[in-house]
Design an enzyme around this catalytic site. Structure first.
Site, mmCIF file in Angstrom:
data_model
loop_
_atom_site.group_PDB
_atom_site.id
_atom_site.type_symbol
_atom_site.label_atom_id
_atom_site.label_comp_id
_atom_site.label_asym_id
_atom_site.label_seq_id
_atom_site.Cartn_x
_atom_site.Cartn_y
_atom_site.Cartn_z
ATOM 1 N N ASN A 149 0.716 -1.301 0.117
ATOM 2 C CA ASN A 149 -0.002 0.148 -0.081
ATOM 3 C C ASN A 149 0.936 0.982 0.054
ATOM 4 O O ASN A 149 2.037 1.026 0.263
ATOM 5 C CB ASN A 149 -0.888 0.091 1.161
ATOM 6 C CG ASN A 149 -1.763 -1.080 1.044
ATOM 7 O OD1 ASN A 149 -2.350 -1.419 -0.033
ATOM 8 N ND2 ASN A 149 -2.291 -1.577 2.397
ATOM 9 N N CYS A 150 0.092 2.458 -0.355
ATOM 10 C CA CYS A 150 0.955 3.859 -0.336
ATOM 11 C C CYS A 150 1.863 3.763 0.784
ATOM 12 O O CYS A 150 1.479 3.522 2.098
ATOM 13 C CB CYS A 150 -0.238 4.690 -0.252
ATOM 14 S SG CYS A 150 0.287 6.277 -0.344
ATOM 15 N N PRO A 151 2.760 4.341 0.853
ATOM 16 C CA PRO A 151 3.556 4.892 -0.326
ATOM 17 C C PRO A 151 4.481 4.074 -1.298
ATOM 18 O O PRO A 151 5.129 4.213 -2.096
ATOM 19 C CB PRO A 151 4.244 5.958 0.044
ATOM 20 C CG PRO A 151 4.955 5.608 1.414
ATOM 21 C CD PRO A 151 3.759 4.642 2.128
#
Length: 80
Positions: free
Chosen positions: A16-18
């Site tokens: 997941n982000c980032p």
């Protein structure tokens, strides 16, 4: 869908982000000008995250993004 001559594929599925952006940046740093990186991600946010990153980063161009059933595919070309 356009078929690109992909130089390298980066699999960031499950991250997941980032991390998709961080890993994409690291991968493009190792490419030659004109090379195309295919990025496979499962994070829906990668659609906007990678788009925004490419717009604000010199030396890369986001060619295309596709929204598959479970996987988002991004094509990034190194431009310098």
């Amino acid at each position: 869908m356009v078929d690109y001559e992909v130089t390298e594929t980066l699999d960031v599925k499950g991250q997941n982000c980032p991390m998709p952006v961080v890993k994409t940046k690291q991968a493009t740093d190792n490419l030659d000008e004109g090379d195309i990186l295919e990025v496979l991600a499962t994070d829906p946010g990668s659609m906007s995250d990678l788009g925004g990153w490419a717009e604000t980063t010199d030396g890369v161009e986001l060619l295309d993004q596709t929204d598959g059933e479970d996987v988002y595919t991004h094509y990034v070309r190194k431009t310098e």
